[in-house]
Design a protein around this motif. Structure first.
Motif, PDB file in Angstrom:
ATOM      1  N   GLN A 127      -6.643  17.602 -15.510  1.00 52.19           N
ATOM      2  CA  GLN A 127      -6.126  16.289 -15.907  1.00 52.19           C
ATOM      3  C   GLN A 127      -4.613  16.308 -16.094  1.00 52.19           C
ATOM      4  N   ASP A 128      -4.088  17.403 -16.633  1.00 53.29           N
ATOM      5  CA  ASP A 128      -2.653  17.513 -16.851  1.00 53.29           C
ATOM      6  C   ASP A 128      -1.886  17.481 -15.537  1.00 53.29           C
ATOM      7  N   VAL A 129      -2.449  18.057 -14.495  1.00 49.79           N
ATOM      8  CA  VAL A 129      -1.813  18.012 -13.179  1.00 49.79           C
ATOM      9  C   VAL A 129      -1.819  16.576 -12.656  1.00 49.79           C
ATOM     10  N   GLY A 130      -2.927  15.864 -12.864  1.00 51.48           N
ATOM     11  CA  GLY A 130      -3.003  14.467 -12.458  1.00 51.48           C
ATOM     12  C   GLY A 130      -1.946  13.620 -13.157  1.00 51.48           C
ATOM     13  N   ARG A 131      -1.805  13.822 -14.458  1.00 49.63           N
ATOM     14  CA  ARG A 131      -0.787  13.069 -15.207  1.00 49.63           C
ATOM     15  C   ARG A 131       0.615  13.435 -14.734  1.00 49.63           C
ATOM     16  N   PHE A 132       0.875  14.735 -14.547  1.00 53.57           N
ATOM     17  CA  PHE A 132       2.186  15.183 -14.085  1.00 53.57           C
ATOM     18  C   PHE A 132       2.535  14.560 -12.739  1.00 53.57           C
ATOM     19  N   LEU A 133       1.597  14.588 -11.801  1.00 55.71           N
ATOM     20  CA  LEU A 133       1.853  14.003 -10.480  1.00 55.71           C
ATOM     21  C   LEU A 133       2.006  12.483 -10.574  1.00 55.71           C
ATOM     22  N   GLY A 134       1.272  11.859 -11.506  1.00 51.66           N
ATOM     23  CA  GLY A 134       1.453  10.432 -11.742  1.00 51.66           C
ATOM     24  C   GLY A 134       2.847  10.111 -12.258  1.00 51.66           C
ATOM     25  N   VAL A 135       3.350  10.928 -13.190  1.00 61.85           N
ATOM     26  CA  VAL A 135       4.713  10.745 -13.699  1.00 61.85           C
ATOM     27  C   VAL A 135       5.707  10.875 -12.549  1.00 61.85           C
ATOM     28  N   TRP A 136       5.542  11.887 -11.725  1.00 58.17           N
ATOM     29  CA  TRP A 136       6.433  12.111 -10.582  1.00 58.17           C
ATOM     30  C   TRP A 136       6.375  10.915  -9.627  1.00 58.17           C
ATOM     31  N   CYS A 137       5.178  10.463  -9.314  1.00 58.75           N
ATOM     32  CA  CYS A 137       4.990   9.323  -8.433  1.00 58.75           C
ATOM     33  C   CYS A 137       5.657   8.077  -9.028  1.00 58.75           C
ATOM     34  N   GLY A 138       5.445   7.832 -10.308  1.00 59.38           N
ATOM     35  CA  GLY A 138       6.065   6.690 -10.977  1.00 59.38           C
ATOM     36  C   GLY A 138       7.584   6.771 -10.957  1.00 59.38           C
ATOM     37  N   SER A 139       8.114   7.967 -11.126  1.00 63.84           N
ATOM     38  CA  SER A 139       9.570   8.147 -11.067  1.00 63.84           C
ATOM     39  C   SER A 139      10.109   7.780  -9.689  1.00 63.84           C
ATOM     40  N   GLU A 140       9.373   8.130  -8.666  1.00 65.43           N
ATOM     41  CA  GLU A 140       9.777   7.760  -7.305  1.00 65.43           C
ATOM     42  C   GLU A 140       9.700   6.249  -7.104  1.00 65.43           C
ATOM     43  N   LEU A 141       8.680   5.611  -7.647  1.00 69.72           N
ATOM     44  CA  LEU A 141       8.586   4.149  -7.562  1.00 69.72           C
ATOM     45  C   LEU A 141       9.790   3.497  -8.240  1.00 69.72           C
ATOM     46  N   ASN A 142      10.209   4.059  -9.362  1.00 68.58           N
ATOM     47  CA  ASN A 142      11.358   3.507 -10.087  1.00 68.58           C
ATOM     48  C   ASN A 142      12.613   3.485  -9.236  1.00 68.58           C
ATOM     49  N   LYS A 143      12.779   4.473  -8.375  1.00 64.93           N
ATOM     50  CA  LYS A 143      13.977   4.552  -7.534  1.00 64.93           C
ATOM     51  C   LYS A 143      14.106   3.351  -6.605  1.00 64.93           C
ATOM     52  N   ALA A 177       0.867  -1.177   0.000  1.00 66.14           N
ATOM     53  CA  ALA A 177       0.000   0.000   0.000  1.00 66.14           C
ATOM     54  C   ALA A 177       0.905   1.228   0.000  1.00 66.14           C
ATOM     55  N   HIS A 178       0.749   2.069  -1.024  1.00 67.92           N
ATOM     56  CA  HIS A 178       1.588   3.256  -1.194  1.00 67.92           C
ATOM     57  C   HIS A 178       0.725   4.510  -1.177  1.00 67.92           C
ATOM     58  N   CYS A 179       1.336   5.577  -0.710  1.00 67.63           N
ATOM     59  CA  CYS A 179       0.714   6.896  -0.737  1.00 67.63           C
ATOM     60  C   CYS A 179       1.813   7.878  -1.087  1.00 67.63           C
ATOM     61  N   PHE A 180       1.543   8.761  -2.054  1.00 68.33           N
ATOM     62  CA  PHE A 180       2.559   9.719  -2.483  1.00 68.33           C
ATOM     63  C   PHE A 180       2.536  10.981  -1.626  1.00 68.33           C
ATOM     64  N   PHE A 181       1.357  11.486  -1.302  1.00 67.24           N
ATOM     65  CA  PHE A 181       1.195  12.672  -0.457  1.00 67.24           C
ATOM     66  C   PHE A 181       0.282  12.337   0.716  1.00 67.24           C
ATOM     67  N   LEU A 182       0.480  13.022   1.816  1.00 71.46           N
ATOM     68  CA  LEU A 182      -0.490  13.026   2.910  1.00 71.46           C
ATOM     69  C   LEU A 182      -1.173  14.382   2.892  1.00 71.46           C
ATOM     70  N   SER A 239       5.961   6.531 -16.599  1.00 71.34           N
ATOM     71  CA  SER A 239       7.248   6.511 -15.893  1.00 71.34           C
ATOM     72  C   SER A 239       7.762   5.100 -15.645  1.00 71.34           C
ATOM     73  N   THR A 240       6.857   4.182 -15.374  1.00 71.48           N
ATOM     74  CA  THR A 240       7.254   2.843 -14.941  1.00 71.48           C
ATOM     75  C   THR A 240       7.182   1.791 -16.033  1.00 71.48           C
ATOM     76  N   GLN A 241       6.462   2.100 -17.120  1.00 72.91           N
ATOM     77  CA  GLN A 241       6.229   1.154 -18.209  1.00 72.91           C
ATOM     78  C   GLN A 241       5.350  -0.025 -17.790  1.00 72.91           C
ATOM     79  N   ILE A 242       4.626   0.108 -16.685  1.00 75.41           N
ATOM     80  CA  ILE A 242       3.659  -0.917 -16.285  1.00 75.41           C
ATOM     81  C   ILE A 242       2.390  -0.651 -17.088  1.00 75.41           C
ATOM     82  N   PRO A 243       1.877  -1.666 -17.794  1.00 75.38           N
ATOM     83  CA  PRO A 243       0.670  -1.434 -18.587  1.00 75.38           C
ATOM     84  C   PRO A 243      -0.568  -1.204 -17.722  1.00 75.38           C
TER      85      PRO A 243
END
Length: 176
Positions: A37-53, A12-17, A91-95
């Motif tokens: 929607q663009d903000v949602g996608r941007f934050l999703g990219v950021w979140c995915g980048s953090e998951l990649n780490k 279970a992950h959470c990006f922001f509190l 960001s993650t390439q997960i389909p």
């Protein structure tokens, strides 16, 4: 964690509190109700980048954004969980799972209901139409906000019953 004792899940992950009235809640409101929607996608990219780490993406086979009822999607014009999932996927390439699982009941707003009331309303809201999409897979369920966890739990139980090997959860923001 809000899911403990309710079902067997992997992560279970959470990006922001967020706290009520705070900046993150305002941001989530913009994504969900104001067409950002663009903000949602941007934050999703950021979140995915953090998951990649942390190499977490390699444990998930599919991303499943919480489905919206068709009528609500027509009224709003988009699904905010889908926007976030698209960013994470890029960001993650997960389909992302497209189709095969739908919200068949347009439940009333859950804002003023407690966890048990929410769970009862959501028990039969989701339907798995094409179980072959998820059978044997580790599915990451994505939503914009996590308050009680009832929506994610209801969907998680439904896809687990339909044959998903493992279920994990990711909310862009969670209530403190």
């Amino acid at each position: 964690m809000k899911f403990d004792g309710w079902m067997d899940y992997q992560d279970a992950h959470c990006f922001f509190l967020f706290s009520e009235g705070g900046r993150v809640q305002h941001l989530m409101h913009q994504i969900k109700y104001k067409g950002a929607q663009d903000v949602g996608r941007f934050l999703g990219v950021w979140c995915g980048s953090e998951l990649n780490k942390y190499n977490w993406p390699f444990t998930y086979d599919l991303i499943l954004p919480i489905p919206m009822h068709a009528q609500r999607a027509r009224d709003r014009g988009y699904n905010q969980a889908q926007c976030i999932a698209e960013g994470i996927s890029s960001s993650t390439q997960i389909p992302i799972i497209w189709g095969g699982i739908e919200r068949i009941k347009n439940s009333q707003t859950l804002i003023h209901q407690n966890r048990q009331e929410r769970f009862q309303v959501l028990e039969e809201v989701f339907q798995v139409i094409n179980p072959s999409l998820i059978q044997g897979k580790h599915v990451l369920i994505v939503d914009d906000t996590l308050t009680t966890g009832a929506t994610m739990l209801a969907l998680g139980q439904k896809i687990k019953t339909a044959g998903a090997r493992q279920v994990s959860f990711l909310a862009l923001a969670a209530l403190q």
